[in-house]
Design a protein around this motif. Structure first.
Motif, PDB file in Angstrom:
ATOM      1  N   THR A   1     -39.559  18.467  42.087  1.00  0.00           N
ATOM      2  CA  THR A   1     -38.369  17.150  41.848  1.00  0.00           C
ATOM      3  C   THR A   1     -37.880  16.354  42.719  1.00  0.00           C
TER       4      THR A   1
ATOM      5  N   MET B   1     -40.857  21.871  33.484  1.00  0.00           N
ATOM      6  CA  MET B   1     -40.641  21.620  32.106  1.00  0.00           C
ATOM      7  C   MET B   1     -41.559  20.665  31.689  1.00  0.00           C
TER       8      MET B   1
ATOM      9  N   SER C   1     -31.416  24.575  31.471  1.00  0.00           N
ATOM     10  CA  SER C   1     -31.597  23.340  32.392  1.00  0.00           C
ATOM     11  C   SER C   1     -30.840  22.322  32.484  1.00  0.00           C
TER      12      SER C   1
ATOM     13  N   ILE D   1     -36.628  14.135  31.680  1.00  0.00           N
ATOM     14  CA  ILE D   1     -35.692  16.199  32.308  1.00  0.00           C
ATOM     15  C   ILE D   1     -34.205  15.695  31.453  1.00  0.00           C
TER      16      ILE D   1
ATOM     17  N   TRP E   1     -33.073  15.102  27.820  1.00  0.00           N
ATOM     18  CA  TRP E   1     -33.261  16.040  27.158  1.00  0.00           C
ATOM     19  C   TRP E   1     -32.468  17.345  28.074  1.00  0.00           C
TER      20      TRP E   1
END
Length: 467
Positions: A94, A130, A317, A336, A339
């Motif tokens: 990331t 993830m 997360s 992400i 989520w």
């Protein structure tokens, strides 16, 4: 004659010993092959040809003295990006992570270096690992060598692509819900998610394992000799055992008399596609013909279990992302973020109930498998999907619908492997999962190798597109 980049590790070691090949010429051949493939599949991070050649020259000198450093001396290898290597940043896939050089090699990387492996490159992963895809805000989009419009799977995305494309014989990935086995299945390679703690890893986490990604069981067994050595940094590691990894080859006879469960319905998530089901059923027929007893299994996972683990991971997360400065948080992949942020309103009771599903999954998995020597199933309900998608559903509120076969064995701490068992009509690989009792990593390798011996002929490995 087999190209140098396609030679398995066992053959390379034998050739180095006989001085019919040198680590330098093999590494040069692998680097040249990577140069042809890499523009198309983007599997690597920190690809440094000169550093790899320097390692190869040092290995060559050791072999010429008759003093190899270890079991993997001179063998080209890659390591997943999230396994720290000294002096290198670990971005975790990331753009949100600060690029700070790692202070030391993590245990799997340390073992590979100690064994003399030539670390050709690190390999890519999606944001924070993830996703079951190669979609990343830091790395270029990784693709599947069998069909570059498809993804390699994830989160060990680059490792799966690199193994299938021939970036040398040995690759290391990690797995917390299927991240070794999914790319192995979708890239047509072999991988073992070992029993939790069999391979020391740092940082350790519930269900998290490092493991080999190779084209053959034999090369994975060779890696296990090295990777399973002890390291005190892993507080969850198993007591070291001197396992006879070289005894992976017990032949087809290893299947005779085994009671093997056949699981074709995960009990949750997406339905198994017909071509995947047919390939796994054919694998079961071959094992039965070799003397195993195949017994159909009822599903033991539930959607509540899968959703609970998903929701707990969302909250974990969410907390991690909230701790980031806003400017860095904004760099995380939007999928992400959506989520993770969906967990913002969860109550303490909801988080506890979600976390309890990990234990319920563990209990149900061990109970369901206890009647069998081994359990076989699909790795995933579908073959490789479009490279640009973060998950098969492309829905951040239903992101894990494809891991119903893989994630239970992370939570039960049981070893589970993926071995190719066929192809779709479009030519995409299909993985067979073989799971065994906790601690029986060698047994899983032996059964997987026996299946290698009886499965139908494998297709040639994909080649880079013509320039």
């Amino acid at each position: 004659m087999t190209a140098l980049h396609d030679l398995p590790a066992h053959d390379l070691i034998a050739a180095y010993r006989q001085r019919t090949l040198s680590p330098v010429e093999v590494t040069q051949a692998v680097l040249a092959h990577i140069e042809r493939w890499e523009p198309h599949i983007k599997a690597t991070y920190l690809l440094r040809p000169e550093a790899a050649l320097a390692q190869a020259r040092a290995s060559e000198a050791r072999w010429l003295r008759g003093e190899p450093q270890g079991a993997l001396d001179g063998v080209p290898s890659t390591i997943k990006e999230n396994i720290s290597t000294e002096g290198d940043p670990t971005p975790l896939g990331t753009a949100a992570v600060e690029l700070v050089p790692a202070a030391a090699d993590a245990p799997p990387a340390a073992r590979m270096r100690e064994a003399g492996a030539v670390i050709v490159a690190k390999t890519t992963m999606p944001d924070y690992g993830m996703l079951s895809s190669g979609l990343s805000t830091f790395h270029p989009l990784s693709r599947n060598p069998w069909d570059v419009s498809k993804g390699p799977g994830g989160s060990s995305a680059g490792g799966g692509a690199a193994a299938a494309a021939g970036y040398g014989p040995l690759h290391i990935g990690t797995d917390i819900g299927g991240s070794l086995r999914l790319p192995a299945s979708w890239c047509g390679i072999f991988s073992l998610k070992p029993s939790l703690g069999r391979i020391p890893i740092d940082p350790p986490y519930t269900g998290r394992a490092a493991g080999p990604m190779t084209r053959t069981v034999a090369d994975a067994a060779l890696m296990m000799q090295v990777l399973s050595l002890p390291d005190a940094r892993d507080s969850m590691s198993l007591p070291y055992q001197d396992i006879a990894w070289s005894q992976f080859n017990k032949g087809v006879e290893r299947l005779r008399g085994l009671r093997i469960g056949l699981l074709l319905d995960a009990g949750c998530g997406l339905p198994v596609e017909p071509e995947v089901k047919a390939a796994v059923e054919r694998a079961a027929q071959l094992m039965e013909a070799a003397g195993a007893t195949i017994v159909p299994m009822a599903p033991f996972m539930t959607q509540a279990m899968l959703d609970g683990m998903d929701h707990f991971w969302r909250m974990r997360s969410h907390i991690d992302l909230q701790a980031l400065p806003a400017a860095r948080r904004d760099k995380v992949l939007p999928y992400i973020r959506a989520w993770a942020d969906s967990a913002a309103g969860m109550s303490g009771t909801e988080v506890f109930n979600a976390s309890h599903q990990f234990h319920l999954t563990r209990v149900a998995t061990v109970k369901a498998c206890s009647a069998f020597d081994y359990v076989i199933s699909p790795v995933a309900p579908m073959p490789a999907f479009q490279a640009e998608l973060p998950s098969p559903t492309n829905d951040p509120l239903h992101p894990l619908e494809h891991i119903g076969f893989t994630v239970p064995f992370n939570m039960s701490e049981q070893p589970a492997a993926s071995v190719n068992c066929g192809y779709t009509s479009a030519g995409l690989p299909i993985g067979l999962q073989i799971a065994g009792p906790r601690f029986d990593d060698l047994g899983v390798l032996q059964v997987a190798h026996a299946f290698e011996l009886i499965r139908e002929p494998q297709r040639a490995w994909p080649q880079p597109p013509a320039a």
